[in-house]
Design a protein around this motif. Structure first.
Motif, PDB file in Angstrom:
ATOM      1  N   PHE A 230       0.822  -1.205   0.000  1.00 52.98           N
ATOM      2  CA  PHE A 230       0.000   0.000   0.000  1.00 52.98           C
ATOM      3  C   PHE A 230       0.861   1.261   0.000  1.00 52.98           C
ATOM      4  N   VAL A 231       1.912   1.275   0.813  1.00 50.37           N
ATOM      5  CA  VAL A 231       2.771   2.454   0.901  1.00 50.37           C
ATOM      6  C   VAL A 231       3.445   2.733  -0.441  1.00 50.37           C
ATOM      7  N   GLN A 232       3.958   1.696  -1.073  1.00 50.71           N
ATOM      8  CA  GLN A 232       4.625   1.867  -2.363  1.00 50.71           C
ATOM      9  C   GLN A 232       3.638   2.253  -3.458  1.00 50.71           C
ATOM     10  N   GLN A 233       2.487   1.580  -3.513  1.00 50.20           N
ATOM     11  CA  GLN A 233       1.510   1.887  -4.558  1.00 50.20           C
ATOM     12  C   GLN A 233       0.984   3.308  -4.455  1.00 50.20           C
ATOM     13  N   ALA A 234       0.791   3.790  -3.225  1.00 51.35           N
ATOM     14  CA  ALA A 234       0.224   5.122  -3.028  1.00 51.35           C
ATOM     15  C   ALA A 234       1.122   6.222  -3.575  1.00 51.35           C
ATOM     16  N   ARG A 235       2.406   5.939  -3.756  1.00 55.19           N
ATOM     17  CA  ARG A 235       3.363   6.933  -4.255  1.00 55.19           C
ATOM     18  C   ARG A 235       3.363   7.023  -5.779  1.00 55.19           C
ATOM     19  N   ARG A 236       2.721   6.081  -6.440  1.00 52.96           N
ATOM     20  CA  ARG A 236       2.754   6.048  -7.897  1.00 52.96           C
ATOM     21  C   ARG A 236       1.704   6.983  -8.496  1.00 52.96           C
ATOM     22  N   PRO A 237       1.877   7.397  -9.755  1.00 51.12           N
ATOM     23  CA  PRO A 237       0.853   8.219 -10.408  1.00 51.12           C
ATOM     24  C   PRO A 237      -0.453   7.439 -10.537  1.00 51.12           C
ATOM     25  N   ALA A 238      -1.563   8.148 -10.518  1.00 51.68           N
ATOM     26  CA  ALA A 238      -2.860   7.495 -10.662  1.00 51.68           C
ATOM     27  C   ALA A 238      -2.978   6.866 -12.044  1.00 51.68           C
ATOM     28  N   PRO A 239      -3.448   5.624 -12.124  1.00 48.71           N
ATOM     29  CA  PRO A 239      -3.642   4.997 -13.427  1.00 48.71           C
ATOM     30  C   PRO A 239      -4.822   5.628 -14.164  1.00 48.71           C
ATOM     31  N   PRO A 240      -4.878   5.507 -15.483  1.00 48.89           N
ATOM     32  CA  PRO A 240      -5.988   6.095 -16.247  1.00 48.89           C
ATOM     33  C   PRO A 240      -7.342   5.585 -15.766  1.00 48.89           C
ATOM     34  N   GLY A 241      -8.271   6.498 -15.613  1.00 53.30           N
ATOM     35  CA  GLY A 241      -9.631   6.131 -15.243  1.00 53.30           C
ATOM     36  C   GLY A 241      -9.859   5.861 -13.777  1.00 53.30           C
ATOM     37  N   LEU A 242      -8.814   5.966 -12.946  1.00 53.88           N
ATOM     38  CA  LEU A 242      -8.936   5.654 -11.517  1.00 53.88           C
ATOM     39  C   LEU A 242      -8.346   6.792 -10.679  1.00 53.88           C
ATOM     40  N   PRO A 243      -9.008   7.944 -10.644  1.00 51.25           N
ATOM     41  CA  PRO A 243      -8.407   9.128 -10.031  1.00 51.25           C
ATOM     42  C   PRO A 243      -8.229   9.071  -8.525  1.00 51.25           C
TER      43      PRO A 243
END
Length: 325
Positions: free
Chosen positions: A283-296
């Motif tokens: 969760f910590v690592q994923q939260a730092r990534r840019p938002a994927p298309p269509g999932l703001p």
């Protein structure tokens, strides 16, 4: 039920109205069902982009349709294909909607399900609904042990994703990481490293239990929807993955729930802590990534889950140290 502040934003993908689906896709759905579609209502909630609509047919029947193309999100069509395979393989006795048919032209993928009349659990969580879901999660694990369908192991599904702490160390950029976790990155990576051994099992885990993936019906059932992440895991894996989300949506202390639940109370405490450490790193690592298309809102949602998972992990580590003294 003691609540914490609701920190997770509403789960929301960018929905495409039914009317904006290409004519040939709408026609294919009608062919699957054997009757014209005369009405459609877009459904809110959930992280899949594209179409999510309840439809009414000319003969009075109803169904639920999910449809997406790579234009909405490049990963979503394959997720829909995986979900279709999983849904088609689930026994009819499982608390999941029946898959009525699919359409796949290589660009658009549409899944047609029976329409479940029900509502998502209220957020913040209500005590009666939460206990109802906890009972249903227990029933689901027993019904799916051993797994009645083929699926990847939890280690295969999450091999890369659950290396979050290692990835943070390798990247060398930890400016937005929780200070407690930042000071302990090597320790957390070591703690999480054997997670796959502890999480292994022959239960078919849903893999993504959240309020927006459940429907509560008037006849007291809980129906679990959206099965693209299913894997073979320990019977308590779904419960563990669900509880940080519950906490971030105003629910109770996850450790108290887990250790008193039939699925969690007999689990190896060391193994639970290891898997929780891996989940928190994800969760910590994923939260730092840019938002994927269509999932703001997905990154803010994962950030809130990460905060809750870290809080739970810290509590378990404190309890473990006290026992060792």
């Amino acid at each position: 039920m003691a609540h914490m502040t609701l920190t997770a934003p509403p789960a929301g993908g960018v929905r495409t109205p039914w009317e904006h689906l290409p004519v040939h896709v709408r026609g294919a759905v009608a062919n699957v069902l054997g009757a014209p579609v005369i009405d459609a209502a877009t459904q809110r909630g959930g992280f899949s982009p594209g179409v999510a609509a309840r439809i009414r047919l000319a003969d009075g029947r109803r169904a639920f349709v999910k449809a997406v193309s790579a234009e909405a999100n490049p990963d979503s069509p394959d997720m829909h294909r995986t979900e279709a395979r999983n849904a088609a393989a689930l026994p009819e006795t499982i608390a999941a909607p029946r898959l009525l048919g699919t359409y796949d032209d290589g660009t658009w993928v549409a899944l047609v399900y029976e329409d479940i009349v029900g509502h998502q659990p209220h957020v913040p969580w209500r005590e009666d609904e939460f206990h109802r879901v906890l009972d249903a999660v227990n029933d689901l694990a027993h019904a799916l042990s051993p797994s009645p369908v083929e699926a990847p192991t939890v280690a295969q599904r999450h091999a890369e994703a659950f290396r979050g702490w290692e990835q943070l160390i390798a990247a060398g950029d930890t400016h937005s990481v929780d200070p407690w976790a930042r000071r302990r990155l090597p320790e957390l990576a070591e703690l999480a490293a054997p997670w796959a051994d502890f999480a292994a099992g022959d239960t078919l885990a849903h893999g993504d239990l959240r309020a927006d993936n459940m429907l509560l019906t008037d006849d007291d059932r809980v129906v679990f929807v959206d099965w693209p992440h299913a894997s073979l895991a320990a019977p308590w894996f779904d419960l563990l993955v669900m509880l940080p989300c519950v906490r971030a949506q105003g629910g109770p202390d996850p450790d108290e729930v887990f250790t008193s639940h039939p699925l969690g109370r007999d689990a190896d405490p060391r193994g639970v802590t290891s898997v929780l450490a891996a989940l928190a790193g994800f969760f910590v690592q994923q939260a730092r990534r840019p938002a994927p298309p269509g999932l703001p809102t997905v990154r803010a949602f994962q950030y809130a889950q990460g905060v809750a998972a870290l809080e739970w992990l810290r509590k378990r580590l404190r309890k473990s140290r006290r026992k060792q003294r």
